[in-house]
Write a protein that holds these residues in place. Sequence first.
Motif, mmCIF file in Angstrom:
data_model
loop_
_atom_site.group_PDB
_atom_site.id
_atom_site.type_symbol
_atom_site.label_atom_id
_atom_site.label_comp_id
_atom_site.label_asym_id
_atom_site.label_seq_id
_atom_site.Cartn_x
_atom_site.Cartn_y
_atom_site.Cartn_z
ATOM 1 N N TYR A 161 33.961 8.731 -17.965
ATOM 2 C CA TYR A 161 34.214 8.721 -16.528
ATOM 3 C C TYR A 161 33.295 9.715 -15.839
ATOM 4 C CZ TYR A 161 38.550 6.063 -16.854
ATOM 5 O OH TYR A 161 39.470 5.081 -17.047
ATOM 6 N N MET A 162 32.999 9.435 -14.586
ATOM 7 C CA MET A 162 32.552 10.527 -13.737
ATOM 8 C C MET A 162 33.726 10.844 -12.827
ATOM 9 S SD MET A 162 28.553 10.074 -12.892
ATOM 10 C CE MET A 162 28.526 11.780 -12.350
ATOM 11 N N SER A 163 33.955 12.120 -12.620
ATOM 12 C CA SER A 163 35.160 12.530 -11.901
ATOM 13 C C SER A 163 34.848 12.743 -10.427
ATOM 14 C CB SER A 163 35.712 13.826 -12.466
ATOM 15 O OG SER A 163 35.829 13.701 -13.861
ATOM 16 N N LYS A 164 35.897 12.569 -9.641
ATOM 17 C CA LYS A 164 35.882 12.998 -8.244
ATOM 18 C C LYS A 164 35.209 14.375 -8.151
ATOM 19 C CE LYS A 164 39.346 13.675 -4.546
ATOM 20 N NZ LYS A 164 39.038 15.046 -4.122
ATOM 21 N N ASP A 165 34.347 14.534 -7.177
ATOM 22 C CA ASP A 165 33.644 15.799 -6.894
ATOM 23 C C ASP A 165 32.435 16.067 -7.778
ATOM 24 O OD1 ASP A 165 35.148 16.445 -4.704
ATOM 25 O OD2 ASP A 165 36.596 17.626 -5.843
ATOM 26 N N GLU A 166 32.246 15.272 -8.849
ATOM 27 C CA GLU A 166 30.966 15.393 -9.550
ATOM 28 C C GLU A 166 29.873 14.862 -8.635
ATOM 29 O OE1 GLU A 166 30.285 14.915 -13.944
ATOM 30 O OE2 GLU A 166 32.175 13.827 -13.810
ATOM 31 N N THR A 167 28.641 15.334 -8.848
ATOM 32 C CA THR A 167 27.534 14.804 -8.044
ATOM 33 C C THR A 167 26.695 13.850 -8.888
ATOM 34 O OG1 THR A 167 25.953 16.546 -8.560
ATOM 35 C CG2 THR A 167 27.420 16.924 -6.689
ATOM 36 N N VAL A 168 26.112 12.896 -8.185
ATOM 37 C CA VAL A 168 25.330 11.862 -8.849
ATOM 38 C C VAL A 168 24.170 11.508 -7.914
ATOM 39 C CG1 VAL A 168 26.707 9.962 -7.871
ATOM 40 C CG2 VAL A 168 25.539 9.621 -10.038
ATOM 41 N N LYS A 169 23.071 11.036 -8.507
ATOM 42 C CA LYS A 169 21.941 10.617 -7.687
ATOM 43 C C LYS A 169 22.249 9.292 -7.002
ATOM 44 C CE LYS A 169 17.811 12.903 -7.953
ATOM 45 N NZ LYS A 169 16.402 12.780 -7.582
ATOM 46 N N ALA A 170 21.695 9.123 -5.853
ATOM 47 C CA ALA A 170 21.901 7.877 -5.108
ATOM 48 C C ALA A 170 20.618 7.509 -4.386
ATOM 49 C CB ALA A 170 23.038 8.056 -4.100
ATOM 50 N N MET A 171 20.388 6.207 -4.261
ATOM 51 C CA MET A 171 19.247 5.737 -3.479
ATOM 52 C C MET A 171 19.693 5.499 -2.053
ATOM 53 S SD MET A 171 17.480 2.812 -5.733
ATOM 54 C CE MET A 171 17.254 3.082 -7.490
ATOM 55 N N GLY A 230 0.776 -1.235 0.000
ATOM 56 C CA GLY A 230 0.000 0.000 0.000
ATOM 57 C C GLY A 230 0.805 1.281 0.000
ATOM 58 N N TYR A 231 2.125 1.169 -0.118
ATOM 59 C CA TYR A 231 2.942 2.384 -0.078
ATOM 60 C C TYR A 231 2.652 3.271 -1.286
ATOM 61 C CZ TYR A 231 6.069 0.895 3.677
ATOM 62 O OH TYR A 231 6.594 0.533 4.882
ATOM 63 N N VAL A 232 2.463 4.556 -1.012
ATOM 64 C CA VAL A 232 2.304 5.516 -2.099
ATOM 65 C C VAL A 232 3.658 5.776 -2.757
ATOM 66 C CG1 VAL A 232 1.632 7.877 -2.642
ATOM 67 C CG2 VAL A 232 0.312 6.559 -0.970
ATOM 68 N N LYS A 233 4.703 5.783 -1.948
ATOM 69 C CA LYS A 233 6.061 5.962 -2.484
ATOM 70 C C LYS A 233 6.839 4.681 -2.253
ATOM 71 C CE LYS A 233 6.479 10.879 -1.397
ATOM 72 N NZ LYS A 233 7.244 11.871 -0.626
ATOM 73 N N PRO A 234 6.709 3.715 -3.151
ATOM 74 C CA PRO A 234 7.343 2.425 -2.886
ATOM 75 C C PRO A 234 8.858 2.426 -3.076
ATOM 76 C CG PRO A 234 6.165 2.379 -4.975
ATOM 77 C CD PRO A 234 5.872 3.698 -4.360
ATOM 78 N N ARG A 235 9.367 3.434 -3.754
ATOM 79 C CA ARG A 235 10.809 3.424 -4.059
ATOM 80 C C ARG A 235 11.629 4.075 -2.959
ATOM 81 N NH1 ARG A 235 10.435 4.294 -10.462
ATOM 82 N NH2 ARG A 235 8.967 2.582 -10.763
ATOM 83 N N HIS A 236 12.918 3.789 -3.016
ATOM 84 C CA HIS A 236 13.837 4.389 -2.049
ATOM 85 C C HIS A 236 13.917 5.897 -2.256
ATOM 86 C CE1 HIS A 236 15.379 0.493 -0.734
ATOM 87 N NE2 HIS A 236 15.400 0.126 -1.993
ATOM 88 N N THR A 237 14.094 6.620 -1.164
ATOM 89 C CA THR A 237 14.367 8.057 -1.254
ATOM 90 C C THR A 237 15.675 8.266 -1.990
ATOM 91 O OG1 THR A 237 13.213 8.472 0.821
ATOM 92 C CG2 THR A 237 14.779 10.144 0.119
ATOM 93 N N GLN A 238 15.703 9.285 -2.837
ATOM 94 C CA GLN A 238 16.934 9.567 -3.579
ATOM 95 C C GLN A 238 17.551 10.873 -3.105
ATOM 96 O OE1 GLN A 238 16.243 9.315 -7.795
ATOM 97 N NE2 GLN A 238 15.374 7.250 -7.654
ATOM 98 N N MET A 239 18.855 10.938 -3.184
ATOM 99 C CA MET A 239 19.547 12.158 -2.818
ATOM 100 C C MET A 239 20.742 12.344 -3.742
ATOM 101 S SD MET A 239 21.347 10.760 0.691
ATOM 102 C CE MET A 239 22.207 12.269 1.105
ATOM 103 N N ARG A 240 21.301 13.530 -3.756
ATOM 104 C CA ARG A 240 22.516 13.758 -4.542
ATOM 105 C C ARG A 240 23.731 13.609 -3.629
ATOM 106 N NH1 ARG A 240 21.240 14.982 -9.592
ATOM 107 N NH2 ARG A 240 23.411 14.852 -10.217
ATOM 108 N N VAL A 241 24.750 12.950 -4.167
ATOM 109 C CA VAL A 241 25.997 12.794 -3.414
ATOM 110 C C VAL A 241 27.170 13.165 -4.320
ATOM 111 C CG1 VAL A 241 25.053 10.965 -1.947
ATOM 112 C CG2 VAL A 241 26.240 10.356 -4.059
#
Lengths: 415, 415
Positions: free
Chosen positions: B403-413, B330-341
Amino acid sequence: MEEAEEILTNLGKQMCHKFEVVDVDLNLLGKVAGENAISTENMPRTRVSTKDGYAVVAHDGAKIKAVIGVSLAGSVYNGVLQPGQCVRISTGGVVPEGASAVVMVEHTICTKSNDEGEELEIQIKDHVSDGTNIREPGSETRKGETIVRTGTKIGSAEFGILNAFGIKNIMVYKRPIVTVISTGNELVNLDCEEVPVGMIRDSNGPQLVALFKEYGIDAIAGGRVSDDFECIKEKLSQSLKQSDVIVTSGGVSMGEKDNLKEVLLSLGMTIHFGRVMMKPGLPCTVASGQIQIDGALPTLKIVLALPGNPASAWVCSQLFAIPLVRTLSGYVKPRHTQMRVRLAEDIKLGDRPEYVRAYLEDLGNKQCPVAHITGNQISSNIGSLVGAEVLLMLPVKLDGKEYMSKDETVKAMVL
Amino acid sequence: MEEAEEILTNLGKQMCHKFEVVDVDLNLLGKVAGENAISTENMPRTRVSTKDGYAVVAHDGAKIKAVIGVSLAGSVYNGVLQPGQCVRISTGGVVPEGASAVVMVEHTICTKSNDEGEELEIQIKDHVSDGTNIREPGSETRKGETIVRTGTKIGSAEFGILNAFGIKNIMVYKRPIVTVISTGNELVNLDCEEVPVGMIRDSNGPQLVALFKEYGIDAIAGGRVSDDFECIKEKLSQSLKQSDVIVTSGGVSMGEKDNLKEVLLSLGMTIHFGRVMMKPGLPCTVASGQIQIDGALPTLKIVLALPGNPASAWVCSQLFAIPLVRTLSGYVKPRHTQMRVRLAEDIKLGDRPEYVRAYLEDLGNKQCPVAHITGNQISSNIGSLVGAEVLLMLPVKLDGKEYMSKDETVKAMVL
């Protein structure tokens, strides 16, 4: 606020950590390793194929190889491979002695098979070098290596690796014993059908017990007690015998019935702070003391005396009680994960750092999630907690900065 | 990947939600409301003071007021206030009839007291307007208002408000019954002391059961089964009788022992996908079918057939199984919360979107948390799961962006 957090962190460090050896079963989840768990063997234990294909002698020069056997996951080929020979192998299969690489099945052609269709000879399309598609013994984990470090919270992943190595028990941090008590003459039991005028149901107690349960702690429901000095003192004395940490709500404001601080002092405890510049939760009080029980050596006990307003008690528990209890449970990172969120609306700043309950809306990959406030944030409004996913950490207002605007970003604690 | 997620979301929606009425006790935590919970009364029920002070008739013109009684939280003053009179009142106390405001004690002076030191008259320092420091009945929650909406996950906050209103039971989404099964000839039981060469302990099964437990689901440990077609078929048939969702690991690659897809087809199920462009977890397979049991009406069942490599099985479970099970719960938001890291190191991108296990380092208020990778990300390396707090969501490489470089930001669960 930072000072209050620091005091609690230090108190947490002063309290003795207790340890216990527990079985590796589902009850282990959420506990924190109190020792390094050491691998008992190499992982993989033998050379293993990472692909479906043929184990070969990479440099034997032969383009055509005789298929002399099969090595599947769970069914080993025990012979020694000679130049010109190969063994059909599956992912996870043990690489036979003599073989130096695995050629993927896609890079081979069957050149000869018997009447039952079993391949007798294959041809390799491309050159293959030593070690290709082979996991060496210990390449992932060497025998004797630490697989779960002291201080690691045991989640499903850590549980899996302990099981993979057949580890049957592990020393963990013993969780503190927490008792939750509600104070107030106005409180009646939850099951009261007709609440008299001026009285309210004690929802703080069950709410805080539930909060601890969400974080894996089976807190003791200590019930409720009136505002009477002697009654509170008796209740706290009893609870201190069985608890490491007591969390109370109510009785810490400046009113005439707010006896809790006096009780704490009368029990010989030290009040570290009795007011925190934060909103909600201004009267939040923390005390500790060496309590001697039944002639045993005195041990340090902590009382968190939180305000009685439900939003205050809940927010203060999130900010102070959960990190403290996690510290005592051995967590290296006792605090909530923080993230940046974008405000969905303008918010007026106040004279105290404010912790505003909000839920998140995810706008896809590019942006921070957007935070919407969960209704009237007055500290008595228990409804303001419903649906909250984060606590926005609003700074105090400054000259020329009395608002945070829609679309500004702010730090938030993930609940 | 998006396609796979969409297919699963739709399957989740097709499955019938089941509901049950449960008591409001600690077992309710983590379940999702299947009905709106309605407030049974106003909150507050009466006019209540928000401060310690004096209840007064705001506009009676009197600067000096006779103190005629006391109203404390839990002890009501039952008289009617007249102009020139006031009642001492505490935070949470019921405001007496006739009173129109509460003056904070700090804004008064005691001008006359009796021999016991009880105040008889006070003087108000400043003007006070009607309604000051009074919470009106229903100002936080009106009787009949929805306090917990259908679809809300019951956490401690929601549990608290249900208790505050004396609500004793609530209809919730029934959680799906999940069975976890491991397949593979190479698997031996966890308690095996001497694991034969070529065999490994079945850690996937316990690990996935533990993963579900972390998300509040008591999955059935279905044990292990060999790679034999008939054995798997028998095991799945049995398990389908008692389960809404089955999660298997192993048997879905292209090898000769990978019989699982054939078994699913032979059970009359539809395979929605058998390969997902993702890393780890390429062979991740999802099937569903209307399964009839003992002459009852057929019901839709879902099988998630995950790869046997432990990292793959765990990551695929996080990405597919947990959101599915949450949808069914019954979860309305079944997915993991995402954040930028922010990346702590350069990372090479691949041909498939990659889900990289990482832990976070918090650098204080200003920046995104920094994500550090948890060791060798090969899918067989169960150690790469240990200590993971997030799954980095790496995009596929592009021309000029390998590549993604050191200090770039990316989404994460957030796990």
